[in-house]
Enzyme design. Structure first.
Site, PDB file in Angstrom:
ATOM      1  N   LYS A 198      -1.633  -0.796 -30.648  1.00 38.96           N
ATOM      2  CA  LYS A 198      -2.548   0.137 -29.989  1.00 38.96           C
ATOM      3  C   LYS A 198      -1.819   1.438 -29.657  1.00 38.96           C
ATOM      4  CE  LYS A 198      -5.572  -3.192 -27.614  1.00 38.96           C
ATOM      5  NZ  LYS A 198      -6.838  -2.790 -28.247  1.00 38.96           N
TER       6      LYS A 198
ATOM      7  N   ARG B 193     -10.889 -13.118 -30.742  1.00 41.48           N
ATOM      8  CA  ARG B 193     -11.671 -14.092 -31.520  1.00 41.48           C
ATOM      9  C   ARG B 193     -10.762 -15.167 -32.116  1.00 41.48           C
ATOM     10  NH1 ARG B 193     -13.773  -9.168 -35.133  1.00 41.48           N
ATOM     11  NH2 ARG B 193     -13.292  -8.145 -33.168  1.00 41.48           N
TER      12      ARG B 193
HETATM   13  N1  BES Z   1      -8.955  -6.348 -25.928  1.00 39.52           N
HETATM   14  C1  BES Z   1      -9.507  -5.532 -26.935  1.00 39.52           C
HETATM   15  C2  BES Z   1     -10.897  -5.005 -26.589  1.00 39.52           C
HETATM   16  C3  BES Z   1     -10.961  -4.052 -25.440  1.00 39.52           C
HETATM   17  C4  BES Z   1     -10.879  -2.694 -25.655  1.00 39.52           C
HETATM   18  C5  BES Z   1     -11.144  -4.517 -24.166  1.00 39.52           C
HETATM   19  C6  BES Z   1     -10.957  -1.826 -24.583  1.00 39.52           C
HETATM   20  C7  BES Z   1     -11.232  -3.658 -23.096  1.00 39.52           C
HETATM   21  C8  BES Z   1     -11.136  -2.301 -23.307  1.00 39.52           C
HETATM   22  C9  BES Z   1      -9.627  -6.317 -28.238  1.00 39.52           C
HETATM   23  O1  BES Z   1      -8.657  -7.281 -28.449  1.00 39.52           O
HETATM   24  C10 BES Z   1      -9.491  -5.332 -29.352  1.00 39.52           C
HETATM   25  O2  BES Z   1      -8.451  -4.775 -29.479  1.00 39.52           O
HETATM   26  N2  BES Z   1     -10.562  -5.147 -30.103  1.00 39.52           N
HETATM   27  C11 BES Z   1     -10.574  -4.225 -31.186  1.00 39.52           C
HETATM   28  C12 BES Z   1     -11.242  -4.905 -32.361  1.00 39.52           C
HETATM   29  C13 BES Z   1     -11.063  -4.168 -33.640  1.00 39.52           C
HETATM   30  C14 BES Z   1      -9.623  -4.215 -34.085  1.00 39.52           C
HETATM   31  C15 BES Z   1     -11.958  -4.806 -34.677  1.00 39.52           C
HETATM   32  C16 BES Z   1     -11.345  -2.995 -30.742  1.00 39.52           C
HETATM   33  O3  BES Z   1     -12.304  -3.123 -29.971  1.00 39.52           O
HETATM   34  O4  BES Z   1     -10.958  -1.902 -31.117  1.00 39.52           O
HETATM   35 MN    MN Z   2      -6.886  -6.509 -29.321  1.00 40.13          MN
END
Ligand code: BES
Ligand code: MN
Ligand code: ZN
Length: 497
Positions: free
Chosen positions: A278, A352
């Site tokens: 990230k 997931r």
């Molecule tokens: N934990 C994150 C989702 C999230 C984002 C929670 C912001 C709270 C605030 C999750 O694991 C994630 O990174 N999701 C990705 C999925 C994508 C890679 C398909 C996302 O939402 O960008």
């Molecule tokens: Mn994530």
């Protein structure tokens, strides 16, 4: 905070702060009728100045009002007397609590008789009062040095009513159990990720079952999970120095043979994204990526408190998502506990990957229903903002119960579809499914839920995406304790049906 109920009108009540409803048009409510003429005159004079018009969310603190037994009178706007709304009341209560929090008042008294939101009863109103006051006075000081604590003087609130005591009592009891559960979820969420790791969460589960006859806890370590074939869950923790855990809490409040309702929480104690790293700004927010798990802990605590006569299983899939030489790579293929293979295309879609194996694991309980709770996608924040959790389900009965619970608690949810057209986006040329949709970010929350739905065919199931509702970023950052009110109310309804 402590809450009490008293059957009385406010004129003789000695308190640091008397909360008195006022209505649009700067008019006093019926509770004020019992006050002395001099007190009322002083209040009317204050209202006539026009500083508070009686709108929902407006408050004014008056000190040393003439002939008043209360040291302060807190005027709390409720809007139009005949058109009080849930959102308005919640805003008003929060504003009153925050105003009192800014004073030295140690106790307060709230006049309940003028509060009438649609056809909601006193039990409902009492719950809202408790929840809003507990929320406003919540502090998290565990990691502040001694002299740097935020202190709140307010310790006690009395609900003053001339109506049905029983109903008020039930509301306070349930409200307090739920609020304590929310505060527990907040504490777990706010605890920094160098402390709150998977084994910390496991320890919390053990703590919960210690001294509680109705709760038993079981913790699976990585070796035990490998034996069960949970290679998807395990793949997420590969890069981390702190090993993954599957935490199982069994609450037995009902008959032995009764099928349990199951809650499954995403417990990523820190989500760096892994090799699909990230960006740096605000990455600290990913300590709240275990808020789904925190809501399971909070709800278990609330139902233990209320001694709900039913069986409930709480499961937490706990792991830390880190990059390292041992971390899972984009392109890796893993076999899940269900036997389905997954092509991991993005290591940041890890929620997931831990949930799917936990969802297969819970089949053994022959659940009456399964609800999973997860900060799963950023896309749900784009869709719904902080106000509602996303909900997807394969069962109309679960949907109805969740929607009724959301309406009652105002812990809002909004349903999104799981149509076949979306399912097709998970097709992978190399494995049974990919871990992200192949239409890029489009419908990201739905494709995430579609992925989970491949593992929940054996029971009635709903998924709650709480990425927007479980914590606040920005200036007022912190865990919210949601969706503990929703989940607890859902179980209360299931216990009574
Ligand atoms: N934990 C994150 C989702 C999230 C984002 C929670 C912001 C709270 C605030 C999750 O694991 C994630 O990174 N999701 C990705 C999925 C994508 C890679 C398909 C996302 O939402 O960008
Ligand atoms: Mn994530
Ligand atoms: Zn995550």
């Amino acid at each position: 905070m402590d809450f009490k109920i008293k059957k009385a009108t406010p004129e003789k009540i000695k308190t640091d702060a008397l909360i008195l409803p006022v209505f649009e048009g700067s008019t006093l409510g019926t509770s004020a009728a019992a006050l002395s003429a001099a007190t009322r005159k002083a209040l009317e004079a204050a209202l006539a100045q026009g500083d508070i018009k009686g709108k929902a969310g407006e408050v004014m603190v008056l000190s040393a009002v003439a002939e008043s037994a209360a040291q302060r009178i807190v005027l709390m706007g409720l809007g139009k007397a005949t058109e009080q709304k849930e959102s308005g009341l919640r805003k008003s209560l929060a504003a009153a609590a925050n105003a009192i929090k800014g004073t030295a008042a140690k106790d307060a008294v709230i006049c309940m008789d003028d509060i009438q939101t649609g056809d909601r009863d006193l039990q409902w109103t009492a719950r809202q009062v408790v929840e809003q006051f507990e929320t406003a006075t919540y502090t998290f000081n565990a990691f502040k040095s001694k002299d740097n604590h935020k202190l709140v003087s307010l310790k006690k609130l009395t609900l003053l009513t001339t109506n049905d005591q029983k109903s008020a009592e039930r509301g306070v009891l349930e409200g307090k159990a739920i609020a304590d559960g929310m505060n527990y979820a907040r504490d777990l969420g706010n605890t920094p990720p160098n402390v709150c790791n998977p084994s910390y969460l496991a320890q919390e589960a053990r703590k919960l079952s210690r001294g509680c006859k109705t709760l038993s806890t079981k913790i699976l370590d990585e070796k035990q999970m490998a034996e069960l074939g949970m290679h998807s869950l395990l793949s997420v923790g590969n890069g981390s120095e702190t090993p993954s855990r599957l935490i199982i809490m069994e609450y037995k409040g009902g008959p032995k043979t009764q099928k349990p309702h199951v809650l499954v929480g995403k417990g990523i104690t820190f989500d760096t994204g892994g090799i699909s790293l990230k960006p740096a700004p605000d990455m600290d927010a990913m300590k709240w990526d275990m808020c789904g798990a925190a809501s399971v802990f909070g709800t278990m605590r609330a139902i233990i408190d209320m001694q709900l006569p039913m069986n409930v299983v709480g499961v937490v899939a706990a792991a830390e998502n880190m990059p390292s030489g041992k971390a899972t790579r984009p392109g890796d293929i893993v076999t899940t506990m269900s036997g389905q293979t997954v092509e991991i295309l993005n290591t940041d879609a890890e929620g997931r990957l831990v949930l799917c194996d936990a969802l297969t694991y819970v089949e053994r309980f022959k659940p009456a229903s399964v609800v999973d709770i997860a900060t799963l996608t950023g896309a749900i924040i784009v869709a719904l903002g902080p106000f509602a959790s996303g909900m997807m389900s394969n069962d109309e009965d679960v949907v109805e119960n969740l929607q009724a619970a959301a309406d009652y608690t105002q812990d809002k949810i909004w349903r999104l579809p799981l149509w076949d057209e979306y399912q097709a986006l998970l097709d992978s040329p190399f494995a049974d499914i990919g871990n992200i949709g192949n239409a890029g970010p489009k419908a990201g929350s739905i494709t995430a839920a579609c992925f989970l739905s491949r593992f929940t065919k054996a029971y009635p199931w709903a998924h709650l995406d709480v990425a927007g509702s479980a914590f606040n970023g920005g200036a007022n950052k912190g865990a919210t304790g949601r969706p503990v009110p929703l989940l607890t109310e859902y179980l209360l309804r299931r216990a009574n049906s």
